[in-house]
Write an enzyme that holds these catalytic residues in place. Structure first.
Site, mmCIF file in Angstrom:
data_model
loop_
_atom_site.group_PDB
_atom_site.id
_atom_site.type_symbol
_atom_site.label_atom_id
_atom_site.label_comp_id
_atom_site.label_asym_id
_atom_site.label_seq_id
_atom_site.Cartn_x
_atom_site.Cartn_y
_atom_site.Cartn_z
ATOM 1 N N ARG A 86 0.840 -1.191 0.000
ATOM 2 C CA ARG A 86 0.000 0.000 0.000
ATOM 3 C C ARG A 86 0.877 1.244 0.000
ATOM 4 O O ARG A 86 1.989 1.241 0.505
ATOM 5 C CB ARG A 86 -0.907 0.024 1.245
ATOM 6 C CG ARG A 86 -2.097 -0.916 1.161
ATOM 7 C CD ARG A 86 -3.006 -0.752 2.361
ATOM 8 N NE ARG A 86 -2.356 -1.157 3.582
ATOM 9 C CZ ARG A 86 -1.855 -0.331 4.498
ATOM 10 N NH1 ARG A 86 -1.951 0.987 4.342
ATOM 11 N NH2 ARG A 86 -1.266 -0.791 5.567
ATOM 12 N N TYR A 216 -1.352 -3.494 -7.195
ATOM 13 C CA TYR A 216 -1.077 -4.284 -5.992
ATOM 14 C C TYR A 216 -2.175 -4.209 -4.927
ATOM 15 O O TYR A 216 -2.542 -3.121 -4.464
ATOM 16 C CB TYR A 216 0.250 -3.849 -5.349
ATOM 17 C CG TYR A 216 0.583 -4.798 -4.237
ATOM 18 C CD1 TYR A 216 1.174 -6.023 -4.516
ATOM 19 C CD2 TYR A 216 0.205 -4.535 -2.935
ATOM 20 C CE1 TYR A 216 1.406 -6.950 -3.516
ATOM 21 C CE2 TYR A 216 0.440 -5.454 -1.933
ATOM 22 C CZ TYR A 216 1.035 -6.654 -2.231
ATOM 23 O OH TYR A 216 1.242 -7.572 -1.244
ATOM 24 N N LYS A 225 -9.668 -2.230 1.404
ATOM 25 C CA LYS A 225 -9.357 -1.069 2.230
ATOM 26 C C LYS A 225 -10.174 0.136 1.780
ATOM 27 O O LYS A 225 -10.599 0.950 2.595
ATOM 28 C CB LYS A 225 -7.865 -0.759 2.169
ATOM 29 C CG LYS A 225 -6.991 -1.926 2.598
ATOM 30 C CD LYS A 225 -7.277 -2.345 4.007
ATOM 31 C CE LYS A 225 -6.629 -3.686 4.296
ATOM 32 N NZ LYS A 225 -6.433 -3.986 5.686
ATOM 33 N N HIS A 245 -10.883 -2.291 11.192
ATOM 34 C CA HIS A 245 -9.783 -3.141 10.714
ATOM 35 C C HIS A 245 -9.558 -4.246 11.746
ATOM 36 O O HIS A 245 -8.565 -4.228 12.480
ATOM 37 C CB HIS A 245 -8.535 -2.261 10.549
ATOM 38 C CG HIS A 245 -7.392 -2.922 9.834
ATOM 39 N ND1 HIS A 245 -6.096 -2.464 9.944
ATOM 40 C CD2 HIS A 245 -7.323 -3.980 9.007
ATOM 41 C CE1 HIS A 245 -5.295 -3.214 9.203
ATOM 42 N NE2 HIS A 245 -6.016 -4.151 8.635
ATOM 43 N N SER A 267 -1.553 -3.465 10.184
ATOM 44 C CA SER A 267 -1.157 -4.352 9.086
ATOM 45 C C SER A 267 0.084 -5.156 9.472
ATOM 46 O O SER A 267 1.031 -4.613 10.040
ATOM 47 C CB SER A 267 -0.854 -3.517 7.839
ATOM 48 O OG SER A 267 -2.005 -2.778 7.486
ATOM 49 N N CYS A 269 0.504 -7.382 11.727
ATOM 50 C CA CYS A 269 0.733 -7.513 13.176
ATOM 51 C C CYS A 269 -0.022 -8.692 13.780
ATOM 52 O O CYS A 269 -0.193 -8.762 15.001
ATOM 53 C CB CYS A 269 0.369 -6.228 13.892
ATOM 54 S SG CYS A 269 1.535 -4.899 13.555
ATOM 55 N N ASP A 294 -9.586 -9.723 8.710
ATOM 56 C CA ASP A 294 -9.049 -8.383 8.432
ATOM 57 C C ASP A 294 -10.051 -7.258 8.692
ATOM 58 O O ASP A 294 -9.649 -6.184 9.110
ATOM 59 C CB ASP A 294 -8.572 -8.302 6.975
ATOM 60 C CG ASP A 294 -7.630 -7.137 6.714
ATOM 61 O OD1 ASP A 294 -6.666 -6.963 7.487
ATOM 62 O OD2 ASP A 294 -7.863 -6.381 5.748
ATOM 63 N N ARG A 385 1.932 -12.033 -0.697
ATOM 64 C CA ARG A 385 0.587 -12.305 -0.184
ATOM 65 C C ARG A 385 -0.040 -13.530 -0.838
ATOM 66 O O ARG A 385 0.307 -13.897 -1.959
ATOM 67 C CB ARG A 385 -0.321 -11.100 -0.479
ATOM 68 C CG ARG A 385 0.086 -9.817 0.231
ATOM 69 C CD ARG A 385 -0.652 -9.658 1.522
ATOM 70 N NE ARG A 385 -0.086 -8.603 2.372
ATOM 71 C CZ ARG A 385 -0.649 -8.223 3.513
ATOM 72 N NH1 ARG A 385 -1.771 -8.769 3.938
ATOM 73 N NH2 ARG A 385 -0.071 -7.301 4.260
HETATM 74 P P1 GTP Z 1 -2.474 -7.668 7.302
HETATM 75 O O1 GTP Z 1 -2.983 -8.692 6.356
HETATM 76 O O2 GTP Z 1 -1.403 -6.829 6.720
HETATM 77 O O3 GTP Z 1 -3.560 -6.826 7.879
HETATM 78 O O4 GTP Z 1 -1.688 -8.464 8.483
HETATM 79 P P2 GTP Z 1 -2.197 -9.302 9.741
HETATM 80 O O5 GTP Z 1 -2.495 -8.389 10.872
HETATM 81 O O6 GTP Z 1 -3.250 -10.267 9.347
HETATM 82 O O7 GTP Z 1 -0.853 -10.113 10.168
HETATM 83 P P3 GTP Z 1 -0.478 -11.663 10.001
HETATM 84 O O8 GTP Z 1 -1.308 -12.559 10.870
HETATM 85 O O9 GTP Z 1 -0.413 -11.993 8.569
HETATM 86 O O10 GTP Z 1 1.001 -11.667 10.616
HETATM 87 C C1 GTP Z 1 2.021 -10.842 10.124
HETATM 88 C C2 GTP Z 1 3.373 -11.326 10.552
HETATM 89 O O11 GTP Z 1 3.439 -11.395 11.977
HETATM 90 C C3 GTP Z 1 3.685 -12.720 10.042
HETATM 91 O O12 GTP Z 1 5.016 -12.754 9.603
HETATM 92 C C4 GTP Z 1 3.484 -13.593 11.249
HETATM 93 O O13 GTP Z 1 4.286 -14.744 11.211
HETATM 94 C C5 GTP Z 1 3.838 -12.676 12.413
HETATM 95 N N1 GTP Z 1 3.068 -13.028 13.639
HETATM 96 C C6 GTP Z 1 1.743 -13.261 13.730
HETATM 97 N N2 GTP Z 1 1.374 -13.605 14.982
HETATM 98 C C7 GTP Z 1 2.507 -13.595 15.723
HETATM 99 C C8 GTP Z 1 2.791 -13.874 17.100
HETATM 100 O O14 GTP Z 1 1.925 -14.209 17.902
HETATM 101 N N3 GTP Z 1 4.097 -13.743 17.492
HETATM 102 C C9 GTP Z 1 5.082 -13.377 16.618
HETATM 103 N N4 GTP Z 1 6.311 -13.267 17.084
HETATM 104 N N5 GTP Z 1 4.848 -13.118 15.306
HETATM 105 C C10 GTP Z 1 3.586 -13.221 14.864
HETATM 106 C C1 SPV Z 2 -3.144 -4.405 5.198
HETATM 107 O O1 SPV Z 2 -2.154 -3.762 4.810
HETATM 108 O O2 SPV Z 2 -3.712 -4.158 6.296
HETATM 109 C C2 SPV Z 2 -3.653 -5.523 4.389
HETATM 110 C C3 SPV Z 2 -3.051 -5.765 3.074
HETATM 111 O O3 SPV Z 2 -4.581 -6.212 4.816
HETATM 112 S S1 SPV Z 2 -3.705 -4.726 1.831
HETATM 113 O O4 SPV Z 2 -4.944 -5.339 1.350
HETATM 114 O O5 SPV Z 2 -2.721 -4.634 0.762
HETATM 115 O O6 SPV Z 2 -4.008 -3.437 2.389
HETATM 116 MN MN MN Z 3 -5.130 -5.645 6.967
#
Ligand code: GTP
Ligand code: SPV
Ligand code: MN
Length: 601
Positions: A86, A216, A225, A245, A267, A269, A294, A385
């Site tokens: 983004r 993207y 979003k 979110h 994002s 996290c 999400d 992704r």
């Molecule tokens: P968006 O799709 O961008 O909104 O991200 P999201 O909030 O869904 O994050 P996602 O669950 O994909 O995790 C993002 C990164 O954080 C990945 O590399 C995970 O492996 C890492 N991660 C997720 N949960 C944990 C956790 O409990 N501990 C640690 N250390 N890393 C984590």
């Molecule tokens: C985020 O960045 O919080 C996402 C990925 O879930 S995107 O759809 O590219 O914004």
């Molecule tokens: Mn997201």
């Protein structure tokens, strides 16, 4: 210039004009006259259409077919290396006044912006196909569900929207023939994928989005979003609901008592991971199910908050995903998945950093170059992704299609914080909880372009997604709280606190169940908590740590409230509120003073 999207001529019966609503037809015609495509393709969401589009996308090298035995029905897409996340600096909220967009958004005057964008779109689809993608966000029978139409000249966008939304005839039906019906207009063109001509513009008053110059994810899947959060949050305030979110998960105890919680993490996290959590052995009789990973749309009913997931698929971070960290995600992406910017192994399988097993001896990296384990470059982009249908998820919640939504017992805020923030704590009440959300911060990630690892305030994980003045957004949260007779309890978590040597103190992933269990206990009236200046914390024995090899010292560190660090933290809250230039509601300013006073007690 590389032809990004040559026109296609589908066989008869595919891509024919479908929408009956005159307002939609008129708008498509207008865009057609402006962008001058070679032809117009109306998507109906059928299997026949999917097969045809996949075949075309492969022929044009927009997609690479993966090994049918290893990852059946799956494809790889490589975006332009200048276009991998983004772009917050090129994202605009175009309201009549700058005040309506507020201090946290880039604002741009609507008339000027339309005129600039129309200039860029003029003839932009010459020699290309204009796809019309009708879609709905939300379960087909939900009162919260919204209709959108996305015009795009990217076949990758069409195929992604098929996964991420309920797409095709279902939307045309839901819209009906009423010329005054509410629907979102989205226009997307790749142009020449030049960052200098990349703009993601939202016109909340017109329910319109125009996105140019990117191919993207969050920049171009306008359902996500752009509609579900930025335009969605604007509509939600006007119409008295919430667009957030947040992931939504169900958690069922061995006794069969079920709760739903929603969690807002910025994002990359941990939302997708938390939403698909596999409880550790000790909790084997607990069940966690996913409603959404999400976005949550929430409405008030009987004094409670009910949430639906407006999406139909997951657009998740690939690196770090493994059978160890997230087995349910791994099972979901084993088939019928669209990968973006991961590495391609020589046997037609996909690979990324953190995947189970050894890396392939040779692969093609996300940029299309040769790659070997000793290469300095990453094989997969850190923000690579997957797009996968939610029905692939083995722990999909059975109520995911319920139009009324699931009742929310707890709201959790969280971010990446190396220090200061304890593993978990609970707010004293709704208003204090809104303060926790409003002041939350996180270290930045690869999900947006720019520096990574810098602490920034990200209220409710909505900083990049709130489509109007953040002060009014805070007021909306406070007003919702006043209408709730059974408000969800509000918590804050931090999986990312680090100890000496920079290692994560908490094992995270499945073990987050232990924190979730405490949260559920609190929702059920448990008094296992200690009062602190920042809120309720679990005592050492309130967390179920059975079969976890972690010493008590480390738990103390995870739950520690360091007064010196908190002094700085509270100063940061003040700095942040002050930086918003007077829009922060009085109630939240007062909350900050109350935390400071509790520290002084
Ligand atoms: P968006 O799709 O961008 O909104 O991200 P999201 O909030 O869904 O994050 P996602 O669950 O994909 O995790 C993002 C990164 O954080 C990945 O590399 C995970 O492996 C890492 N991660 C997720 N949960 C944990 C956790 O409990 N501990 C640690 N250390 N890393 C984590
Ligand atoms: C985020 O960045 O919080 C996402 C990925 O879930 S995107 O759809 O590219 O914004
Ligand atoms: Mn997201």
């Amino acid at each position: 210039m590389k032809n990004l999207a040559p026109a296609i001529s589908p066989p008869s019966g595919i891509g024919d004009r479908k929408a009956g609503n005159q307002a939609v037809l008129d708008w498509v015609h207008e865009v057609e006259l402006l962008a001058k495509p070679e032809n117009v393709f109306w998507c109906d969401g059928s299997e026949r259409e999917r097969d045809y589009l996949l075949q075309e996308a492969t022929k044009q090298n927009v997609l690479i077919k993966l090994n049918e035995k290893k990852v059946p029905g799956s494809y790889l897409h490589r975006s332009n290396p200048n276009d991998v996340a983004r772009v917050e600096q090129f994202t605009f909220i175009c309201t009549p006044t700058k005040e309506e967009a507020g201090p946290t958004n880039n604002w741009s005057e609507p008339a000027d912006t339309y005129s600039k964008l129309h200039g860029l779109l003029k003839g932009a689809m010459t020699g290309r196909t204009l796809f019309v993608v009708p879609y709905i966000m939300g379960p087909p029978d939900s009162p919260l569900t919204k209709v959108g139409f996305e015009i795009t000249d990217s076949i990758y966008v069409v195929l992604s929207m098929r996964i991420m939304t309920r797409m095709g005839a279902v939307a045309v039906k839901r819209l009906g023939n009423d010329p005054a019906a509410e629907w979102n207009r989205g226009v997307h063109s790749l142009l020449d994928v030049d960052p200098a001509r990349r703009f993601i513009c939202h016109f909340p008053q017109d329910n319109t989005i125009i996105s140019v110059g990117s191919g993207y994810g969050g920049n171009v899947l306008l359902s996500k979003k752009c509609l579900a959060l930025r335009i969605g949050s604007y509509l939600a305030r006007k119409q008295g609901w919430m667009a957030e979110h947040m992931l939504i998960l169900g958690v069922e105890s061995p006794e069969g008592k079920k709760h739903y919680v929603a969690a807002a993490f910025p994002s990359a996290c941990g939302k997708t991971n938390f939403a698909m959590l596999v409880p550790p052995k000790h909790f084997a009789r607990w069940k966690v199910t996913t409603v959404g990973d999400d976005i949550a749309w929430m409405q008030i009913r009987d004094g409670r908050l009910f949430a639906v997931n407006p999406e139909n698929g997951y657009f998740g971070v690939v690196p770090g995903t493994s059978y160890k960290s997230n087995p349910n995600a791994m099972k979901s992406i084993e088939h019928d998945t669209l990968y973006t910017n991961v590495a391609l192994a020589d046997d037609g399988d996909v690979w990324w950093e953190g995947k189970d097993g050894p890396p392939p001896k040779h692969a093609i990296d996300w940029k299309g170059n040769d790659w070997a384990p000793d290469s300095k470059e990453k094989a997969a982009h850190p923000n690579s992704r997957f797009a996968t249908p939610m029905r692939n998820n083995p722990v999909l919640d059975p109520h995911v299609e319920d139009g009324e939504g699931v009742p929310i017992s707890a709201i959790i805020f969280g971010g990446r914080r190396s220090h200061t923030m304890p593993l978990v704590f609970q707010s004293f009440d709704w208003e204090h909880g809104v303060y926790l959300g409003a002041t939350m911060a996180s270290e930045t990630t690869a999900a947006a372009t720019g520096a990574v690892g810098q602490v920034r305030r990200d209220p409710m994980a909505m900083l990049p997604f709130c489509g109007y003045n953040i002060g009014d957004y805070f007021r909306h949260w406070l007003a919702i709280g006043k209408r709730l007779t059974k408000p969800p309890l509000i918590f804050n978590v931090n999986w990312f606190r680090k100890g000496q040597g920079g290692r994560f103190l908490w094992p995270g992933f499945g073990d987050n169940m232990r924190v979730l269990k405490w949260i559920i206990d609190r929702c059920q009236g448990s008094d296992g908590a200690l009062k602190s200046p920042i809120g309720w914390l679990p005592g050492l024995h309130d967390l179920d740590l059975a079969e976890l090899e972690i010493d008590h010292k480390r738990i103390d560190e995870l739950l520690e409230i360091d007064h010196e660090q908190w002094k700085k933290e509270l100063a940061e809250h003040k700095k942040f509120f002050d930086s918003l230039g007077g829009v922060v509601p009085e109630e939240l300013m007062k909350q900050r003073e109350e935390v400071a006073a509790r520290f002084a007690e």
